[in-house]
Design an enzyme around this catalytic site. Structure first.
Site, PDB file in Angstrom:
ATOM      1  N   ASP A 361       0.904  -1.033  -0.548  1.00 31.74           N
ATOM      2  CA  ASP A 361      -0.247  -0.197   0.393  1.00 31.74           C
ATOM      3  C   ASP A 361       0.803   1.322  -0.045  1.00 31.74           C
ATOM      4  OD1 ASP A 361      -2.662   1.697   1.151  1.00 31.74           O
ATOM      5  OD2 ASP A 361      -3.305   0.247   0.436  1.00 31.74           O
ATOM      6  N   ASP A 362       0.434   2.742   0.009  1.00 38.35           N
ATOM      7  CA  ASP A 362       1.009   3.436   0.881  1.00 38.35           C
ATOM      8  C   ASP A 362       2.457   3.957   0.916  1.00 38.35           C
ATOM      9  OD1 ASP A 362       1.551   6.046   0.519  1.00 38.35           O
ATOM     10  OD2 ASP A 362      -0.220   6.349   1.454  1.00 38.35           O
ATOM     11  N   ARG A 438      -5.575  16.353   3.299  1.00 36.93           N
ATOM     12  CA  ARG A 438      -4.278  15.346   3.751  1.00 36.93           C
ATOM     13  C   ARG A 438      -3.242  15.784   3.237  1.00 36.93           C
ATOM     14  NH1 ARG A 438      -3.265   9.292   2.257  1.00 36.93           N
ATOM     15  NH2 ARG A 438      -3.289   8.394   4.177  1.00 36.93           N
ATOM     16  N   LYS A 471      -3.922  -1.096  -7.013  1.00 40.17           N
ATOM     17  CA  LYS A 471      -5.384   0.019  -5.793  1.00 40.17           C
ATOM     18  C   LYS A 471      -4.605   1.606  -6.169  1.00 40.17           C
ATOM     19  CE  LYS A 471      -6.319   0.099  -1.421  1.00 40.17           C
ATOM     20  NZ  LYS A 471      -5.927   0.012   0.316  1.00 40.17           N
ATOM     21  N   TRP A 472      -6.255   1.811  -6.783  1.00 40.09           N
ATOM     22  CA  TRP A 472      -6.417   3.402  -7.682  1.00 40.09           C
ATOM     23  C   TRP A 472      -6.703   3.866  -5.875  1.00 40.09           C
ATOM     24  CZ3 TRP A 472      -5.447   4.622 -12.991  1.00 40.09           C
ATOM     25  CH2 TRP A 472      -5.816   6.283 -12.966  1.00 40.09           C
ATOM     26  N   ASP A 473      -5.770   4.888  -5.525  1.00 34.76           N
ATOM     27  CA  ASP A 473      -6.181   5.680  -4.362  1.00 34.76           C
ATOM     28  C   ASP A 473      -7.032   7.558  -5.449  1.00 34.76           C
ATOM     29  OD1 ASP A 473      -7.492   6.352  -2.367  1.00 34.76           O
ATOM     30  OD2 ASP A 473      -5.372   5.897  -0.542  1.00 34.76           O
ATOM     31  N   ASN A 475      -7.826  10.512  -2.581  1.00 30.99           N
ATOM     32  CA  ASN A 475      -7.583  11.377  -0.806  1.00 30.99           C
ATOM     33  C   ASN A 475      -7.974  12.158  -0.523  1.00 30.99           C
ATOM     34  OD1 ASN A 475      -6.997   8.504   0.688  1.00 30.99           O
ATOM     35  ND2 ASN A 475      -5.308   8.787  -0.175  1.00 30.99           N
ATOM     36  N   CYS A 521     -10.143   2.945  -5.393  1.00 29.34           N
ATOM     37  CA  CYS A 521     -10.733   3.629  -3.520  1.00 29.34           C
ATOM     38  C   CYS A 521     -10.309   4.929  -3.621  1.00 29.34           C
ATOM     39  CB  CYS A 521      -9.184   3.006  -3.353  1.00 29.34           C
ATOM     40  SG  CYS A 521      -8.727   3.651  -1.552  1.00 29.34           S
ATOM     41  N   ASP A 543     -12.643   2.760   4.760  1.00 28.54           N
ATOM     42  CA  ASP A 543     -11.813   2.428   5.744  1.00 28.54           C
ATOM     43  C   ASP A 543     -13.021   1.377   7.091  1.00 28.54           C
ATOM     44  OD1 ASP A 543      -9.676   2.977   3.745  1.00 28.54           O
ATOM     45  OD2 ASP A 543      -9.531   4.421   5.309  1.00 28.54           O
TER      46      ASP A 543
HETATM   47  C1  DGJ Z   1      -6.793   5.678   2.130  1.00 24.73           C
HETATM   48  C2  DGJ Z   1      -7.401   3.957   1.210  1.00 24.73           C
HETATM   49  O1  DGJ Z   1      -8.479   4.202   1.893  1.00 24.73           O
HETATM   50  C3  DGJ Z   1      -6.665   3.578   2.986  1.00 24.73           C
HETATM   51  O2  DGJ Z   1      -7.201   2.220   2.718  1.00 24.73           O
HETATM   52  C4  DGJ Z   1      -5.735   3.472   2.386  1.00 24.73           C
HETATM   53  O3  DGJ Z   1      -4.973   3.153   1.395  1.00 24.73           O
HETATM   54  C5  DGJ Z   1      -4.636   4.854   2.361  1.00 24.73           C
HETATM   55  N1  DGJ Z   1      -5.524   5.520   1.878  1.00 24.73           N
HETATM   56  C6  DGJ Z   1      -2.879   5.294   2.399  1.00 24.73           C
HETATM   57  O4  DGJ Z   1      -3.541   6.454   2.346  1.00 24.73           O
END
Ligand code: DGJ
Length: 708
Positions: A361-362, A438, A471-473, A475, A521, A543
């Protein structure tokens, strides 16, 4: 399927179980007649046309006082043209927004118009195109109805063409309107926030207007671009229900209006509060599409119509029926504290449990050790991965696992090389304050250079790495939506252009990695919509993985979206006793009603728990096919997924009291099949045939039914 009855100037669209009809009146206007259960007789439909005179209504002189666009049902409504309700279309020409479109012509053809810059429903049996024309501004408007016969769905969208010699501005461009003759409906929709997405709510339609919407630049945690109009008293299995789902991931509005004469109007489209579009002579503009359906048998059937439509037509056909990975994702266990060594230990601890994919992940790129830097710098962090990602991937594959990785390509950190070089590539006027969220800014996806630069970096970094999943986030929400790449007169287009840019980026990256499964995501589940599903066959739901909270979130989500899209992980949240039998079992029971995965530090787990995981994952592998393409049935605290041939079913009961009564009546089973529950060895014939209830004392209970 689509018929035109010349003598009545009436259009009739039939799907397997539904009829949709409208007619042209006075050669100018298009009046809605009917949407509902199938009706064979067009004369009956024709008789539904109704003019009701009311005081103060505006009327055309040559037709007379009994006619008004305010009172007839219409297919589309135009700003300040005699209909004072919430109108669908508003255009500006020569400084005026008076919008007067009249019916001009129609076309019926096989298949559909395909979009190349936006997600859309593939296939399509037949299309009807109704053409309207505004003779002063010379704008042509094409309203489309694409029929998907077997799923009882009709897709709707609009095209504008500027056939004049002057610029015009689109001020409101909804994709569809549905006028209903009565308003005895409840408005059902999904509402939430971060960590608590898509709770179902419904309320009676009141006089006036109610809307759900996003102005955040993503479909959002707060409302979802899905809504229903349910006849009062309708249930999961009974009653008339209309549903709409917008195939779009940015700012939207779905509104319902009840008039004093007790009619209802439902409209779906781009949020006009954050949208305008300059259309130059000879230019065209397409609205995104809406999927519309009707069920005479309650909400359950409506959901199944949407599920089948999304699986058949929206989700990438190369992945829709493919087995999905059972992932172990690093995020909930370690957050940014990852490196090659830790992740290899993870993979080693997972390899005997039936988990098949490790997801980084990140935190693997740039100088990213927390959320305050490096978005935009898509090169591998050599301190964490001294041998690079390619070598790391080989090690993971040698352990027998596949590999996935996280990206967030639509964002830019102020603390990044990319921002230092191109501060003008962040969204927002460089001369004003750009608000952070963020600790990050949003990349200006109205700018092709920015899109191509980020895409190239990601492709260069990942192209030689053996990868099976990305996984493409996303935020943060958009704010200060101003693009340094657009001229002043196009700033009203930023939100929609950003969304088109996001789709362009999705297209580039999914085409660069055609064999990789992408998961959407958005800080949990803030962009769970049919637009994203066009590129990402599954989406991270929330989450929040607490099983009780998740039941509510997943229920709301599966009203509109199939289980194969709902990514659901077992992880520690709210409490730490996950190694107890109950907790791990309950968390599995909830997550198994979606695409199962894990976010746990398995290095700390006992062999006994790992064995339990192996058993659960083997069970999941047995039902995976049902989750991917079965039919979903719901009842209070019960979920059932049944194969199309009815011979195979997975049923989960949840009981949060001492004991609850359940029965199998509404769970989609076939009474003529002798089912055996392969988990307990019990036959279910009696329970099914006598519609007998039975007691469940456990917190959850799983049944895996097969034909004997
Ligand atoms: C938000 C996502 O929902 C989490 O699962 C994770 O990937 C974090 N971002 C990482 O910054």
């Amino acid at each position: 399927m689509i018929k035109y009855f010349k003598e009545h100037k009436l259009f009739k669209i039939d799907t397997l179980n539904t009829t949709y009809a409208f007619k042209v009146v006075y050669d100018k206007y298009v009046s809605h007649l009917y949407y509902g259960k199938k009706i064979a007789n067009e004369i009956k439909l024709n008789e539904m046309y109704n003019e009701v005179p009311i005081s103060f209504a505006a009327y055309p002189k040559d037709i007379g006082v009994d006619f008004s666009l305010e009172t007839i049902l219409t297919e589309l409504s135009f700003f300040d043209n005699g209909d004072i309700k919430d109108v669908a279309i508003k255009t500006e020409y020569n400084g005026s927004c008076v919008t007067q479109f009249e019916y001009k012509d129609f076309k019926i053809y096989d298949g559909r118009v395909v979009f190349d810059d936006m997600p859309y429903s593939r296939n399509g049996d037949k299309s009807l195109e109704i053409i309207y024309f505004d003779k002063i501004s010379k704008i042509e408007l094409h309203s489309y109805y694409v029929v998907y016969y077997d799923t009882d769905t009709i897709v709707r969208f609009i095209k504008f063409i500027n056939n004049g010699s002057e610029n015009i501005t689109l001020r409101k461009a909804m994709s569809m309107q549905l006028d209903l003759p009565t308003s005895d409906y409840n408005f059902g929709y999904l509402v939430g926030e971060y960590y608590n997405e898509r709770n179902y709510l419904e309320n009676p339609i009141n006089v006036g207007k109610q809307s759900i919407y996003s102005k955040r630049g993503h479909s959002s945690h707060h409302f979802n671009p899905f809504a229903m109009l349910k006849s009062v008293g309708s249930t999961e299995t009974l009653g008339d229900v209309y549903g709409v789902e917008f195939v779009y991931s940015g700012d939207f509005v779905i509104s319902v209006e009840k008039t004093l004469s007790k009619k209802a109007r439902l409209s779906v489209g781009l949020n006009d509060e954050t949208f305008s579009w300059l259309l130059l002579p000879n230019e065209e503009f397409f609205t995104p599409e809406v999927i519309m359906t009707y069920s005479a048998n309650g909400v359950g059937q409506l959901s199944r119509n949407f599920h089948d439509h999304l699986r058949n037509n929206i989700i990438n056909p190369n992945f829709v029926n493919k087995k999905r990975p059972i992932v172990i994702n690093s995020w909930e266990a370690t957050h940014f504290d990852i490196d090659e060594q830790i992740l290899i230990e993870y993979a080693e601890s997972a390899k005997t449990t039936g988990i098949d994919t490790l997801v980084i992940d990140d935190g693997w790129f740039g100088l990213r050790n927390s959320d305050n830097s490096s978005l935009g710098d898509w090169y591998v962090n050599k301190e964490k991965f001294p041998n690079g990602l390619k070598a790391f991937s080989e090690k993971i594959h040698n352990l027998g696992l596949n590999l996935g990785i996280w990206i967030e390509p639509e964002m830019i950190s102020p603390d990044s090389n990319l921002y230092r070089k191109h501060p003008e590539w962040a969204l927002g006027d460089i001369n004003r304050e750009r608000l952070l969220s963020r600790k990050q800014l949003v990349l200006d996806l109205c700018n092709d250079e920015a899109i191509n630069c980020v895409a190239k970096q990601i492709i260069d970094t990942l192209k030689d790495v053996k990868l099976e999943y990305i996984k493409w986030d996303f935020n943060r929400s958009l704010s200060n939506a101003y693009s340094m790449a657009l001229p002043i007169e196009r700033q009203g287009e930023v939100k929609h252009r950003f969304q088109l840019g996001s789709y362009k980026l999705h297209k580039i990256l999914t085409q660069a990695f055609p064999d990789v499964l992408f998961e959407g995501c958005c800080g949990g589940g803030g962009r769970f919509d049919a637009g994203i599903l066009f590129y990402c066959p599954q989406i991270w739901t929330s989450d929040n993985t607490d099983p009780i909270d998740r039941l509510k979130i997943q229920y709301g989500t599966n009203l509109a979206y199939p289980l194969s899209t709902i990514s659901a992980h077992v992880s520690k949240t709210k409490n730490n006793d996950i190694e107890t039998d109950l907790d791990i079992g309950l968390r599995f029971a909830v997550a198994s009603c979606g695409i199962l995965g894990y976010e746990l530090d398995l290095r700390k787990f006992s062999n006994k728990t790992k064995q339990q995981l192996l058993n659960l994952n083997s069970l999941y592998s047995e039902i995976a096919e049902l989750i991917i393409n079965g039919d979903l049935y719901r009842d209070d605290n019960m979920i059932s997924v049944v194969s199309k041939d009815k011979k195979f079913a997975y049923i989960v009961f949840f009981n949060f009291t001492n004991s609850s009564q359940f029965n199998l009546y509404n769970l989609g089973l076939d009474k003529d099949i002798n089912y055996i529950d392969t988990l307990s060895g019990k036959m279910l014939k009696e329970l099914l045939n006598c519609n007998k209830s039975f007691d469940v004392k456990e917190t959850y209970k799983l049944l895996l039914l097969k034909e004997e």
